[in-house]
Design a protein around this motif. Structure first.
Motif, PDB file in Angstrom:
ATOM      1  N   SER A 155      38.400 -37.962 -39.455  1.00  0.00           N
ATOM      2  CA  SER A 155      37.174 -37.167 -39.293  1.00  0.00           C
ATOM      3  C   SER A 155      35.929 -38.042 -39.319  1.00  0.00           C
ATOM      4  CB  SER A 155      37.085 -36.107 -40.400  1.00  0.00           C
ATOM      5  OG  SER A 155      37.064 -36.725 -41.684  1.00  0.00           O
ATOM      6  N   ASP A 159      32.809 -38.167 -36.385  1.00  0.00           N
ATOM      7  CA  ASP A 159      31.551 -37.505 -36.708  1.00  0.00           C
ATOM      8  C   ASP A 159      30.421 -38.006 -35.832  1.00  0.00           C
ATOM      9  OD1 ASP A 159      32.605 -35.878 -38.589  1.00  0.00           O
ATOM     10  OD2 ASP A 159      32.072 -37.148 -40.319  1.00  0.00           O
ATOM     11  N   SER A 162      30.626 -36.481 -32.387  1.00  0.00           N
ATOM     12  CA  SER A 162      30.284 -35.063 -32.370  1.00  0.00           C
ATOM     13  C   SER A 162      28.783 -34.878 -32.497  1.00  0.00           C
ATOM     14  CB  SER A 162      30.983 -34.336 -33.527  1.00  0.00           C
ATOM     15  OG  SER A 162      32.385 -34.404 -33.361  1.00  0.00           O
ATOM     16  N   THR A 163      28.189 -35.735 -33.351  1.00  0.00           N
ATOM     17  CA  THR A 163      26.738 -35.639 -33.530  1.00  0.00           C
ATOM     18  C   THR A 163      26.015 -35.947 -32.245  1.00  0.00           C
ATOM     19  OG1 THR A 163      26.970 -36.256 -35.862  1.00  0.00           O
ATOM     20  CG2 THR A 163      24.788 -36.489 -34.861  1.00  0.00           C
ATOM     21  N   GLN A 166      26.366 -33.016 -29.904  1.00  0.00           N
ATOM     22  CA  GLN A 166      25.538 -31.893 -30.295  1.00  0.00           C
ATOM     23  C   GLN A 166      24.075 -32.159 -29.961  1.00  0.00           C
ATOM     24  OE1 GLN A 166      26.415 -31.283 -34.396  1.00  0.00           O
ATOM     25  NE2 GLN A 166      28.589 -30.817 -34.008  1.00  0.00           N
ATOM     26  N   THR A 279      25.179 -24.101 -38.155  1.00  0.00           N
ATOM     27  CA  THR A 279      25.455 -25.341 -37.440  1.00  0.00           C
ATOM     28  C   THR A 279      26.962 -25.573 -37.419  1.00  0.00           C
ATOM     29  OG1 THR A 279      25.232 -26.625 -39.478  1.00  0.00           O
ATOM     30  CG2 THR A 279      23.235 -26.333 -38.131  1.00  0.00           C
ATOM     31  N   ASP A 281      28.700 -28.048 -38.342  1.00  0.00           N
ATOM     32  CA  ASP A 281      29.291 -28.684 -39.507  1.00  0.00           C
ATOM     33  C   ASP A 281      29.344 -27.768 -40.734  1.00  0.00           C
ATOM     34  OD1 ASP A 281      26.605 -28.576 -40.012  1.00  0.00           O
ATOM     35  OD2 ASP A 281      26.330 -30.739 -40.305  1.00  0.00           O
ATOM     36  N   TRP A 282      28.778 -26.561 -40.634  1.00  0.00           N
ATOM     37  CA  TRP A 282      28.866 -25.605 -41.760  1.00  0.00           C
ATOM     38  C   TRP A 282      30.298 -25.141 -41.940  1.00  0.00           C
ATOM     39  CZ3 TRP A 282      30.166 -20.475 -42.579  1.00  0.00           C
ATOM     40  CH2 TRP A 282      29.756 -19.913 -43.810  1.00  0.00           C
ATOM     41  N   ASP A 283      30.994 -24.899 -40.841  1.00  0.00           N
ATOM     42  CA  ASP A 283      32.415 -24.550 -40.852  1.00  0.00           C
ATOM     43  C   ASP A 283      32.975 -24.912 -39.486  1.00  0.00           C
ATOM     44  OD1 ASP A 283      34.923 -23.622 -41.358  1.00  0.00           O
ATOM     45  OD2 ASP A 283      34.410 -21.485 -41.264  1.00  0.00           O
ATOM     46  N   THR A 284      33.446 -26.139 -39.378  1.00  0.00           N
ATOM     47  CA  THR A 284      33.877 -26.670 -38.085  1.00  0.00           C
ATOM     48  C   THR A 284      35.041 -25.843 -37.529  1.00  0.00           C
ATOM     49  OG1 THR A 284      33.231 -28.881 -38.775  1.00  0.00           O
ATOM     50  CG2 THR A 284      34.682 -28.690 -36.847  1.00  0.00           C
TER      51      THR A 284
END
Length: 292
Positions: A155, A159, A162-163, A166, A279, A281-284
Motif C-alpha cells: 500500500s 499511495d 494514487s495521490t 487524484q 475523500t 482515503d477515508w475508506d478506500t
C-alpha cells in the motif's frame, strides 16, 4: 236408526220408505194391543185417565247432533293431519338449513387454513432470502478483510501513484451524463440512511446509486452486487466522475458509492452518517466499474 252407523256428511240422511212403514206398523201394533186389553177388562173398570206418550217420528231427529259431532271430529282429524304435515316440512327445512350452515362453516375454515399456510410459506421464503443476503455480505466482508491484509505490504508504494491520479482528477469537470449523475448525488448530501431506502429523502447505498443514474436516463439494478457487476472494471488510479465504486468483490459487493471527481465520492454511508461526501482515503474502495 243405529247410533253407530257411519254418517258420510253433515246433511241429514233421508229415511227410506221401508223404514217408515216398519216404524208405523210397530206403533199401530202397540196401539191395537192397548185397545184389546181395554175391551177385555171388567165392565165396571174405571175409565183410563192416563195416556202413554209414544215416540214420534220427529223425535228421531236427535241423531242430527251425533252427525254434527262426527263431522266436527273428522274436521279436527283433518286439521291435525295438516298441522303434522306442516311440522314435517318445517323440520325438513331446518335440517337442510343446518346442513348448509355446517358445509359453509367447513368451507370457510378450509379457506382460512389455506391462507394461513400461504402466509407462512411467504414468510419462510422471505426469511430464506434475507438469510442468503446476510450470508453473501458476510462472505464479502471476510474476503475484503483477507484482501486488505495481503495488500498492506504494497500500500505504501501505491499511495504516491494514487495521490497523483487524484490530483489529476481534480482538474476533471464532469459533463453530459456524468455531470447529471454527480449533481444528483451531491444534491442528496445530508439525507438520512435507511436500509432499503430509495428516496426522495432517505437512501441506502445502492438506492442512491440507482437514482443518480436514473437522473441521467440510465437504468441500473437495485442491489449493490448487481450494480458492481455492470459495465467494465477500471483502476482506482484511472477514475472518472460518475464511476461506481464498490467494497467487497465485484460480483459480491456489499457497499457502493459514486465517484464525483477531485479524489472524492458520495455515498449513503450508514445510519449514523447518512449521505456524505468523503475523500478516497477515508475508506478506500475495493474497485470501480465504468458504466457510462
Amino acid at each position: 236408526m243405529s247410533h253407530t252407523a257411519h254418517i258420510p256428511s253433515h246433511r241429514k240422511p233421508r229415511r227410506s220408505a221401508s223404514k217408515l212403514a216398519l216404524r208405523a206398523g210397530v206403533a199401530g201394533g202397540v196401539l191395537g194391543t192397548i185397545a184389546v186389553a181395554g175391551a177385555a177388562g171388567p165392565a165396571n173398570a174405571e175409565p183410563v185417565t192416563e195416556t202413554i206418550e209414544m215416540p214420534t217420528l220427529g223425535s228421531l231427529d236427535a241423531g242430527t247432533g251425533l252427525a254434527s259431532a262426527v263431522a266436527a271430529s273428522a274436521e279436527a282429524s283433518q286439521q291435525e293431519a295438516l298441522d303434522q304435515s306442516l311440522q314435517s316440512r318445517e323440520d325438513a327445512a331446518l335440517h337442510t338449513a343446518a346442513k348448509e350452515a355446517k358445509k359453509a362453516k367447513a368451507e370457510a375454515e378450509r379457506k382460512a387454513a389455506a391462507e394461513r399456510a400461504e402466509k407462512a410459506r411467504l414468510k419462510a421464503e422471505q426469511e430464506r432470502k434475507e438469510a442468503a443476503e446476510r450470508a453473501s455480505r458476510d462472505s464479502a466482508r471476510t474476503q475484503l478483510s483477507t484482501t486488505s491484509t495481503s495488500n498492506d505490504s504494497g500500500s505504501s508504494s501505491s499511495d504516491s501513484g494514487s495521490t497523483a491520479s487524484q490530483n489529476d482528477s481534480q482538474t476533471q469537470a464532469p459533463s453530459g451524463s456524468a455531470a447529471a449523475i454527480v449533481a444528483f448525488a451531491r444534491a442528496q448530501i445530508g439525507d438520512a440512511y435507511v436500509s432499503g431506502g430509495t428516496g426522495p429523502n432517505s437512501w441506502d447505498c445502492s438506492g442512491l446509486v440507482q437514482a443518480a443514474y436514473k437522473a441521467a436516463g440510465i437504468d441500473l439494478p437495485r442491489i449493490s452486487y448487481q450494480q458492481s457487476s455492470m459495465g467494465t472494471s477500471v483502476s482506482l488510479s484511472d477514475l472518472q466522475p460518475g464511476d461506481v465504486l464498490y467494497w467487497g468483490s465485484r460480483s459480491g459487493s456489499y457497499h457502493v458509492a459514486i465517484y464525483v471527481g477531485g479524489g472524492k465520492y458520495v455515498g449513503a454511508q450508514n445510519p449514523s452518517s447518512g449521505v456524505v461526501e468523503h475523500t478516497m482515503d477515508w475508506d478506500t474502495p475495493s474497485g470501480a466499474v465504468r458504466i457510462l
